[in-house]
Enzyme design. Structure first.
Site, PDB file in Angstrom:
ATOM      1  N   ASP A  31      -7.937  -4.597  -0.426  1.00 33.69           N
ATOM      2  CA  ASP A  31      -8.474  -5.155  -1.663  1.00 33.69           C
ATOM      3  C   ASP A  31      -8.289  -6.661  -1.771  1.00 33.69           C
ATOM      4  O   ASP A  31      -8.918  -7.293  -2.630  1.00 33.69           O
ATOM      5  CB  ASP A  31      -7.803  -4.490  -2.870  1.00 33.69           C
ATOM      6  CG  ASP A  31      -8.023  -2.996  -2.886  1.00 33.69           C
ATOM      7  OD1 ASP A  31      -9.187  -2.576  -2.836  1.00 33.69           O
ATOM      8  OD2 ASP A  31      -7.029  -2.244  -2.940  1.00 33.69           O
ATOM      9  N   HIS A  36       0.845  -1.188   0.000  1.00 33.44           N
ATOM     10  CA  HIS A  36       0.000   0.000   0.000  1.00 33.44           C
ATOM     11  C   HIS A  36       0.879   1.235   0.000  1.00 33.44           C
ATOM     12  O   HIS A  36       1.965   1.222   0.585  1.00 33.44           O
ATOM     13  CB  HIS A  36      -0.926   0.001   1.227  1.00 33.44           C
ATOM     14  CG  HIS A  36      -2.045   0.989   1.150  1.00 33.44           C
ATOM     15  ND1 HIS A  36      -1.887   2.308   1.499  1.00 33.44           N
ATOM     16  CD2 HIS A  36      -3.333   0.847   0.756  1.00 33.44           C
ATOM     17  CE1 HIS A  36      -3.047   2.941   1.326  1.00 33.44           C
ATOM     18  NE2 HIS A  36      -3.930   2.088   0.882  1.00 33.44           N
TER      19      HIS A  36
END
Length: 432
Positions: free
Chosen positions: A366, A308
């Site tokens: 996700d 991320h």
């Protein structure tokens, strides 16, 4: 603001500039560089804004090193366990958790404003049958500016509240209409006797020919996913909403810009990419092969759902979704879901592999969300739409915060110019 400052000296002219330091309640301090160009004749250079604070905000805080996410000071873990999406919407918009009366009134307002103008519904018939749902979402939300003229004063707090309630209430209806259009099925109108996520499921999956009963496990899962996606500080789409909104444009146009930014595969499309990746790997027997390929810098294959931009440790939302994934699959009788088994095994290997540990490639939000959506019967083309529904409250909260800030100015970044220096125009006949 602290009384501390940093001194910057121009090595050529010797001019000195004191950069004021502003201290937050938590997190890194920032240096005020607004006078840098006037004093030193230089701009800051920060591609991707990795080290630039573009605004002051008291909505969401992220500590990427420690894996912390706070909405208005409340840990995401507590909100996911104890709250609801509608309550989180109120919290983000108003800064405090509501009492019973405030929550009831807010829920009633959202519940009774889910209908959209019939002309908006007819817009969908103008889209091609295979138009991407996000393209329809962006277009129809932007067109709301042409329908709602009773709340156009963006500097009126009451008008901003009306806009916020309208967007939160109507965006699921718009999303469901986009989905039904892709299926060639009739639109299903919202039902005021259903809660937010139950109503969404009904508009997605009900048909006029038979009764529809909301699956409470599915509604609970979507409510949780919406909480986790409600806001995430100054990400690409939120920054886009702020940038567009800084011009004073219609809030519906600003939110439509955010939807367009979210559509990108590097942002909201990541959970769809995870499913595509898992389907490509195929089975646990091929994991080692694909992990090796992911480590090879010359191989185009990438493990999606890991790492991320902000989090340098485990994304706190990923652990919450992982737990819900078990519950959903069990509730739907899909305990042996092959993609979930593959994801669990892939995560287990990656968390122990030195390559992923050194590069801080931990599972993100996700990684599991797409598996839940797929288990609920939501197609991959709608994954980013679901993200947009959840994030709408974050966008409108930041838009409200920006508009209400008396120090807010139109966004206007500068650049490092690397083009030609001044030159004279050469007529066409003399160009050879």
């Amino acid at each position: 603001m602290s009384d501390k400052h940093y001194t910057l000296t121009d090595p050529e002219s010797g001019s000195v500039l004191e950069l004021k330091r502003y201290d937050p309640t938590i997190g890194p301090s920032v240096l005020d560089v607004t006078k840098l160009y006037g004093s030193q004749g230089v701009f800051t250079y920060d591609p991707g804004f990795a080290a630039t604070a573009c605004c002051t905000s008291d909505v969401t805080y992220i500590d990427g090193e420690k894996g912390v996410l706070l909405y208005r000071g409340y840990p995401i873990e507590q909100l996911a366990e104890k709250s609801t999406y509608i309550e989180v919407c109120y919290l983000l918009l108003h800064g405090e958790l509501p009492n019973k009366t405030e929550l009831a009134n807010f829920e009633e307002s959202i519940r009774t404003h889910t209908m959209i103008n019939e002309s908006l519904l007819r817009f969908f018939n103008g889209f091609h049958y295979d138009a991407h749902p996000m393209a329809m979402m962006s277009g129809v939300v932007g067109s709301m500016s042409a329908f709602y003229h009773d709340s156009t004063d963006i500097h009126n707090p009451e008008h901003r509240d009306i806009v916020a309630h309208r967007l939160i209430a109507k965006i699921p209806t718009i999303a469901a209409a986009a989905y039904k259009h892709t299926l060639g099925q009739p639109f299903v109108y919202p039902a005021n006797d259903l809660d937010y996520c139950g109503n969404l499921l009904s508009m997605f999956f009900a048909v006029p020919a038979e009764e529809y009963e909301v699956d409470r496990v599915a509604a609970e899962a979507i409510d949780l996913l919406f909480i986790l996606h409600a806001d995430h500080e100054q990400n690409c789409s939120t920054s886009t909403v702020r940038m567009a909104g800084s011009s004073g444009t219609s809030p519906y146009s600003a939110i439509a810009a955010g939807i367009s930014a979210l559509w990108g595969p590097a942002h909201g499309g990541a959970n769809e990419a995870v499913i595509n990746m898992l389907e490509k790997v195929g089975s646990v027997d091929h994991i080692n092969e694909y992990v090796a390929r992911a480590k090879d810098k010359d191989d185009p294959f990438r493990l999606m759902g890991f790492g991320h931009r902000v989090y340098k440790s485990y994304d706190p939302r990923a652990a919450i979704i992982r737990k819900m994934c078990h519950k959903v699959l069990e509730g739907l009788g899909q305990q042996d879901n092959p993609l979930f088994e593959l994801a669990l095994r892939l995560e287990e290997i990656a968390l122990k592999d030195e390559y992923f540990i050194e590069k801080n490639l931990y599972p993100n939000v996700d990684f599991y969300s797409g598996i839940i959506y797929q288990a609920l019967g939501i197609p991959k083309s709608m994954f980013t739409v679901m993200f947009a529904i959840a994030r709408c409250v974050g966008w409108v909260t930041h838009w409200c915060e920006m508009v209400a800030d008396p120090t807010s100015r139109i966004g206007r970044p500068r650049q490092l110019y690397t083009g030609p220096t001044e030159r004279d125009y050469v007529s066409l006949k003399d160009r050879g």
